[in-house]
Structure formats: structure tokens, C-alpha cells
Design an enzyme around this catalytic site. Structure first.
Site, short mmCIF file in Angstrom:
data_model
loop_
_atom_site.label_atom_id
_atom_site.label_comp_id
_atom_site.label_asym_id
_atom_site.label_seq_id
_atom_site.Cartn_x
_atom_site.Cartn_y
_atom_site.Cartn_z
N LYS A 81 -13.35 -4.75 11.77
CA LYS A 81 -13.99 -3.76 10.91
C LYS A 81 -15.39 -3.44 11.42
O LYS A 81 -15.81 -2.28 11.46
CB LYS A 81 -14.04 -4.28 9.48
CG LYS A 81 -12.64 -4.45 8.87
CD LYS A 81 -12.67 -5.27 7.59
CE LYS A 81 -11.27 -5.48 7.03
NZ LYS A 81 -11.25 -6.52 5.97
N GLU A 119 -3.86 -15.99 3.77
CA GLU A 119 -2.56 -16.11 4.40
C GLU A 119 -2.22 -17.59 4.62
O GLU A 119 -3.10 -18.45 4.62
CB GLU A 119 -2.58 -15.42 5.78
CG GLU A 119 -3.05 -14.00 5.77
CD GLU A 119 -2.02 -13.04 5.19
OE1 GLU A 119 -0.82 -13.35 5.27
OE2 GLU A 119 -2.41 -11.99 4.64
N LYS A 126 -6.89 -1.18 10.96
CA LYS A 126 -8.15 -1.52 11.64
C LYS A 126 -7.92 -2.07 13.04
O LYS A 126 -8.71 -1.82 13.94
CB LYS A 126 -8.96 -2.51 10.81
CG LYS A 126 -8.20 -3.79 10.49
CD LYS A 126 -8.94 -4.66 9.50
CE LYS A 126 -8.12 -5.89 9.16
NZ LYS A 126 -6.91 -5.59 8.36
N GLY A 144 -2.92 -16.14 -3.32
CA GLY A 144 -2.55 -15.01 -2.49
C GLY A 144 -3.74 -14.29 -1.86
O GLY A 144 -3.60 -13.22 -1.29
N VAL A 178 0.84 -1.20 0.00
CA VAL A 178 0.00 0.00 0.00
C VAL A 178 0.87 1.25 0.00
O VAL A 178 0.64 2.19 -0.78
CB VAL A 178 -0.95 0.01 1.22
CG1 VAL A 178 -1.77 1.29 1.25
CG2 VAL A 178 -1.86 -1.22 1.21
N VAL A 197 -11.60 0.01 6.78
CA VAL A 197 -12.79 -0.83 6.66
C VAL A 197 -13.18 -0.94 5.19
O VAL A 197 -13.41 0.06 4.52
CB VAL A 197 -13.98 -0.26 7.46
CG1 VAL A 197 -15.21 -1.14 7.31
CG2 VAL A 197 -13.60 -0.10 8.92
N ILE A 249 -14.01 1.05 -0.52
CA ILE A 249 -15.41 1.48 -0.40
C ILE A 249 -15.50 2.64 0.60
O ILE A 249 -15.08 2.48 1.74
CB ILE A 249 -16.30 0.31 0.09
CG1 ILE A 249 -16.18 -0.88 -0.87
CG2 ILE A 249 -17.74 0.76 0.24
CD1 ILE A 249 -16.96 -2.11 -0.41
N GLU A 290 -10.31 5.84 6.18
CA GLU A 290 -11.21 5.22 5.21
C GLU A 290 -10.76 3.82 4.81
O GLU A 290 -11.57 2.92 4.61
CB GLU A 290 -11.31 6.11 3.97
CG GLU A 290 -12.34 5.68 2.96
CD GLU A 290 -13.75 5.68 3.54
OE1 GLU A 290 -14.21 4.58 3.93
OE2 GLU A 290 -14.38 6.75 3.62
#
Lengths: 439, 439
Positions: free
Chosen positions: A207, A192, A107, A189, A15, A134, A138, A131
């Protein structure tokens, strides 16, 4: 144009790396939209020497997240490390105490310490945006925190774990077992090596705890969630659900009841022709039911480096657009000091429809006994299906009951009564049914 | 706590009355969430003497919207009158020029004058919010304007007219004709006495024009939209679509192409197992496809006094939360002065799948002729269905073709070539097919 917004990023995994690339490659558009440039001025990550394919020239490398939070010349601290404790928790707290704005996708941290962090942010006049924490891309946090202002929410629920939804979808579409689908998810993938956190529902619970607070204005209570994972769902359940007009999803559900707030994560049967039933694979969906707006459903990618980075960028852009950081959306929808204590509704008092699958010896009187156990607990039945077992190995048969709305407590008592009889040839399966308000 | 936000409301119809009731009955919650009270200080509407069941004591009654905008002691001017011109247009402009923030649900006004109004707002540092103008309670404006910052949108589309979706759903579920369903919709208040604006697609077009600008950063161009309504859709089309695995929806679609932006409103076949296909009745849905986030679909109420009022209230709350009105989200996503000219992609160059239904004389050689017309225009076929006509009144039969992705121009030429032959027993029906990216 105002001064550039100086961003520090802690964590350069999938990310973080995606976020750096996007901010660098779209600098002009972002400056136009936000009215000021967004500039990454400092980063930190575990391994400085690792080649991430990023151009970090002109960006200060800081050795620790704590140092980035406490000393670097930044306006916004972006936390993309993860974990409820340790460096992530320490550095986010430090940044907020310093008055920096914080954006996080964490989270676990929010579920554990969200209220405390919100209090610090609100005292310091800092923004804390999350944002991405969760349902990935979205924008459900924004919807609950901003769009639904003034609404009283009655229920929020959703498909918030892509791994589970992928497995359930594959099981249904291809008739494969849970174990086979899990292996496939791991190979691709989507799961996990240790999949327990996903498939036992813990990820969904984190969440859900955050959504509950935003929806109902109560303290975050992740440990008060009733939890059931999907490892117990068989292909037989999925076929039986389909025959009865349902599909099985792992839902997180939070709902206002007369005795408190119900929070539960469990495999759930949803009507096949509802919109959420159509959400397949790794896609997520979150529904909010409220008294003024009505029903709102949002569907989109729940994970992935880019989708998550998009949500993080939206949060950063909100800060950039808020000149001098003076916008004051309460972090958790309600100001942290005004959050009500969380009052748990007992699962025993949950009311809804139930699917009950029983494997029983094929002998006279069994059906009558089951019907009596149901009737004695005041449970009325919507449908009853009886089938022979296809393998024919034993003289057993399957009986499937779908109840009208009834109390969890009644169902548990009825099932216990059936278990006390001698004809059960396997553990009874009980799956709750959830019906969307209108679509 | 900061001073109360003073709100003036122009228009006390269903939405306006609902808004007054909500703001009055939830004053405490709103003040807590927004950090300041929201207070209605002045209103105007056509008929002062009408009993709306509202408590307007302590609220100034202003005689005209223009006076409310130019003279009243308010911070926010809320326009709920409607209409692209006249009092609504004049008063919104006046309010913005005065530096007041404006909240409006007026899609016609925004489609006609949105860029001009955005320019005034941005020059004056005023906010212009209009969540309720597109798809009622669905927060799609906020998603495009804020959550998707930094994303490049490739396509935005949706079901944005409840009347049309109600009619199409009823036709499909109950096998009724278009005319019968329209009558039923009128009886239930879902359709106007003069339904043309809804069923011919104009309402959807206004909303689409606004979404296009937010999605692609171009000038608003409502007159450049290709438009086809649903009055031409027969029950036969709906059945044929179902047989082929599709459902028919009136979609508004805007999409980036190599030659410009395509904007079109027309009956559309969507795959039956897609999420949007499941959106029935008066419910709306909007999908956005973008390069970082991926695909986002939002489903919810597209109309109704309360749902619309909820969106208006969210817009007002955003202003209240933005201390001193210093948040500067560009009104149309991109600052109005930076919007690109709208470049229209020609409908002839639209590429997609097509459903073609032909009623032809039952004689030798017809099928070969049709196949030749298709082949000569380079159209390859996904499926071909031939049926006898159930009424048997004439010796005609129905041939249904579904094409692979092809150019609109080729389809038009092929259909023209078929029309030039002598065997057609009715006007050919052509319906475009739209496929969601992933769900």
C-alpha cells in the site's frame, strides 16, 4: 439519460458479492446520481455452482476472467480476484488494451505492475481506478490524485494494516502478549492462518508503494522499502512507550529527503496526544503533509467486504459520471510517462527520534558505558529511564533511552558498540519515533 | 495537449492572492497533471491600485465581478469575494447562465442559494465546485459527492469553526476563561473584532447546511438549524467534562431520524478517547457515517489562505481534467431537480445523552428533589457528581448529572421543573453528548 454503464465483475468473494448486492439494490439512486444506470451485465468467478445468495439472473456467466476482459459486452472491467500475477494480471491488461475502463482493489498487482498498466490505460484513454487498494474505504487515492493537485507532498504515512493495529491495541489495553493477541485476531477472523504477510509489514509495504508514487510522482518501488514487522514488540515496550507519552503503531512512512525518497514500514512510537495515536483496533488512518494544504488525516475502515465494495462502487460511479469516459485524471496522479525514476534514500541516513530499550547486568559502570557509546556517536538524549526487572530472576535491569533527532547510522553504531560490551542481558530493542506536523 | 483552461478570478484577498501565486509558480506541474495548462487570463478586485505583491502582467484587469462573469474570455469563473448577496451572488449567477464553470469558496452564498445555482449549472452543463466552502482544505465535499456514491448517510458532524475550537482548547489546556481566550484568539487573528458570527455558531451552521444537502439529498435549509454558541461554556463545564471522561467541542451535527433530518450546532461533549476529541486548536474535522462504507473522519486545516487556495485549485484542476467539461457530477451530490424537500426533525425529539450542571443551595432535600424531577420525566442517570463550590462565598454546591440516552423534551421538562423549585443558585447548564459510531 445516457446509455447504462455495463459492468463486468471478475471475482465474487466477499467484496464482489457485496458489490453485486449494492448495485442491484440501489439501482435507482445510482442512476439518478450518475446520470445513467449502472448495470452488471457479466460476471466470472472460480466456481459457477457455488450458492452466493446472489440473484445473477439476466447476467452473463463468463468462464474465465480473460474471456470477460476480452470478449464480454462491458464498459468497465472490475477485478476483485487479487494476486500480482496470473489471471488477475492478464485480464486487467487485456481489458485495458481493449480500451475498457478498469476498477481494481488489487494492491499486489498495482505494486508490481501499476506503472505499466497506467501507461496502457493512458494510451488507450481508459480509466484505471483503485481506491479500494489502499486503506479500504478511506478515499486517500482520490485525495492524492485529485484534491492535492498542485501541492508538493513532503510526507505520507499511515496505519494501513488492521491486523497489526488490532494486535497492538489489544496488547496495550489488556496487557496481553503479542502471541495471545495474534491468536485472538485469528479467532475473530482479523488475521490469516498464516499471518506473516500482515504482521511482517508486507501488506503495508504494498500500500505504501502505491501511495509513494501518487504522493511524489516517482515509479512504484515496492522492493525498495525498509521493512520491520511487529512480532518483536513486547508488552514491556508498550508500557515503556506509554510511560514516556507515546503509543506504538505499525506505520508505513514515505518521505521526501535531500537524498531521495524514504520508504519504510516499522513499529513506530507516536505522541500519545496526537490524533493518529487515537486510532485503535482494525481502523486505518492515512496522513498526508503537503506545502499548500498543510496536514490532512483520514480515518476509516481499512478492510471488510462492504467498506471495500463502497470504494469500488465510488470508482465505478466516477466512470459513469464521466460522460463518454473523457475525464482524464492521470492514473497515478502524474501521467505514467512523466513519472520520475525512484531514488531511494538510504535508511542509514534516516533522521528522527529513537526509543532504545536495553536489558543489562546490574553492575557498576554499565550506565557510564552506555552514555559514552551514545555521546561518542553524537546522540543527545531526551529522556532516560532505568528500572529493575519485575521478575527479579536475574540481577538485570532495564534502561530506556529516548533520543533527540539523530541519524539511523549513529544509532546503529552506538547499539553495536553497546553490544560489543559484555553487560547486555538480551537483544537491544530499537523503535523509531514519528511526529505529526501539527496534530 | 488541449487548449489552456482560462481562469478568471474575482477577489484578490488572502485566498485569491495565494491562488494566483500558486498557479503561476506551478504552471508546468499543473499542465502535466491536468493534461492542459491552467492560465489566469482575467482578474477583478475592489482596488486596482493596491500592491498585492502579485505579477499581474499579461492578465486583464476587469472593473467589476459582473463584467468578469459576463464578458471576459474565460472558461472558469472563480469567486473569492464572499457574501450571500450582492456582487458575488450576481456574478456567480451570470457566469453559470453564460455556461461558464464556477469555483467558489463562498459558504454563505451556497447556504442561501445553492440549490438555485446548482439548477442553473446543471441546465447549462456547467460545473459548480465549492470544496473550499466547508472545512477549508479538508476534501469533504468530494468525499460526499463522489466517494460515497451509493451510500445512505446516517449522520454527518464535525468541528468546522477554528475560532471556537481554538478557544475551547485553550480554556481546557490552560484553565483560562472564555473571555480571556477570545481576546487571545483576536490578538492572534483567529477571531474577528466582532466574533459573534463564529462563536454563536452561525459560521458552522452555514457549513452544516451544505453538508446536510450533500449527505441526505434534501434542499438546503440553513434557517432550520438549532443553534447554540460557546459563549456560555465555563471553565467549570470543561473541568467537569474532563472528570467524566469527555471533552467539549462546538459540533455541527446533521442526522437522519424517523421524523426528519436533525440539524444542530451546539457545544457538545465527546468521549475523551474518541479520535475527534483529539482535534485541537484551529484544526477542523468532519465525520460521515454511512451504511456501506461505515465511518469516515477527515481532519485538516479549516481555514487559512493557502489551505483554502489548495481546495480552490483542486476544484479548478478537476475542471481542467474533465475534457471539454463533460464530467457531470451533480453539484449537490443529487441533481438539483431531484433534491427532496427538507423535513425538519424537531429538536424536542432529539435523543441522546445530556450533561446537566446545577448550582444549588446547600440544604437538605435538594438532591431528592432533583432526582425526583429526573425520574418523573423518565430520565435515567449514568453518573452523578456533587461538589462544594471552591470559592465558598455562598453555601451553594454544584451537582452534575450525566443522563443515559433520553429525549430533549424530557430534559427540558425536568430542568423546568427544577427551575420551578426555590433552591437553584444559578442558571442550569445543559450540554448534549455525542458519541462517534466506532472510533
Amino acid at each position: 439519460m445516457a446509455d447504462a454503464l455495463k459492468v463486468g465483475i471478475a471475482g465474487l468473494g466477499t467484496v464482489g458479492a457485496s458489490l453485486v448486492r449494492i448495485i442491484q439494490s440501489r439501482a435507482d439512486e445510482l442512476a439518478t446520481t450518475c446520470g445513467r444506470a449502472i448495470e452488471i451485465t457479466a460476471v466470472t468467478a472460480r466456481d459457477k455452482s457455488r450458492d452466493r445468495g446472489l440473484d445473477l439472473s439476466g447476467i452473463s456467466w463468463i468462464d474465465t476472467p480473460e474471456a470477460l476482459a476480452s470478449e464480454a459486452d462491458i464498459d468497465v472491467f472490475v477485478e476483485l480476484m487479487g494476486g500480482a500475477e496470473g489471471a488477475a494480471a492478464r485480464s486487467v491488461r487485456t481489458a485495458l488494451e481493449r480500451g475498457l475502463h478498469v476498477v481494481t482493489a488489487n494492491k499486489a498487482l498495482l505494486a508490481a505492475s501499476g506503472v505499466e498498466l497506467a501507461k496502457i490505460a493512458e494510451e488507450r484513454g481508459a480509466l484505471l481506478n483503485f481506491e479500494a487498494a489502499v486503506a479500504g474505504g478511506i478515499p486517500v487515492i482520490k485525495a492524492l490524485r485529485e484534491s492535492l493537485t498542485g501541492n508538493t507532498v513532503s510526507r505520507v504515512y499511515g496505519i494501513m494494516n488492521g491486523t497489526c493495529n488490532y494486535i497492538l491495541t489489544r496488547m496495550e489495553k489488556e496487557g496481553l502478549s503479542f502471541a495471545d493477541c495474534l491468536k485472538e485476531a485469528q479467532r475473530l477472523g482479523y488475521a490469516e492462518a498464516d499471518p506473516a504477510f500482515d504482521i511482517e509489514g508486507n501488506d503495508t509495504a504494498h500500500k505504501l508503494a502505491i501511495l509513494t508514487t501518487l504522493a511524489f510522482g516517482t515509479q512504484i518501488a515496492p522492493d525498495e522499502i525498509y521493512l520491520e514487522g511487529i512480532s518483536n514488540i513486547s508488552i514491556e515496550d508498550i508500557h515503556a512507550a506509554a510511560d514516556l507519552g507515546y503509543r506504538i503503531k505499525l506505520l508505513g512512512v514515505a518521505q521526501r529527503t535531500e537524498t531521495g525518497i524514504e520508504q519504510r514500514v516499522h513499529p513506530t512510537m507516536v505522541p500519545r496526544d496526537s490524533v493518529i495515536a487515537q486510532v485503535d483496533g482494525v481502523t486505518n488512518a492515512v496522513a498526508v503533509e503537503s506545502d499548500i494544504l498543510g496536514e490532512l488525516l483520514m480515518v476509516g475502515p481499512g478492510a471488510g467486504g462492504n467498506a471495500t465494495a463502497s470504494a469500488v462502487l465510488g470508482d465505478i460511479a466516477d466512470i459513469a459520471k464521466s460522460q463518454l469516459g473523457t475525464q482524464r485524471v492521470p492514473v497515478l496522479g502524474t501521467p505514467a510517462v512523466a513519472l520520475a525514476p525512484y531514488k531511494r534514500a538510504q535508511m542509514q541516513s534516516h533522521e528522527g527520534g529513537y526509543f532504545i530499550r536495553l536489558t543489562v547486568a546490574d553492575r557498576t559502570g554499565v550506565f557510564a558505558s552506555i552514555a559514552t557509546c551514545m555521546a561518542e556517536n553524537g546522540i543527545s538524549l531526551e529522556s532516560i529511564v532505568q528500572r529493575g526487572k519485575p521478575d527479579g530472576a536475574e540481577s538485570s535491569k532495564t534502561i530506556i533511552l529516548v533520543t533527540h533527532a539523530t541519524m539511523e547510522d549513529s544509532v546503529r553504531k552506538a547499539v553495536d558498540a553497546i553490544k560489543a560490551e559484555s553487560y547486555l542481558a538480551g537483544e537491544p530493542q530499537v523503535i523509531r519515533i514519528e511526529r505529526p506536523q501539527t496534530f
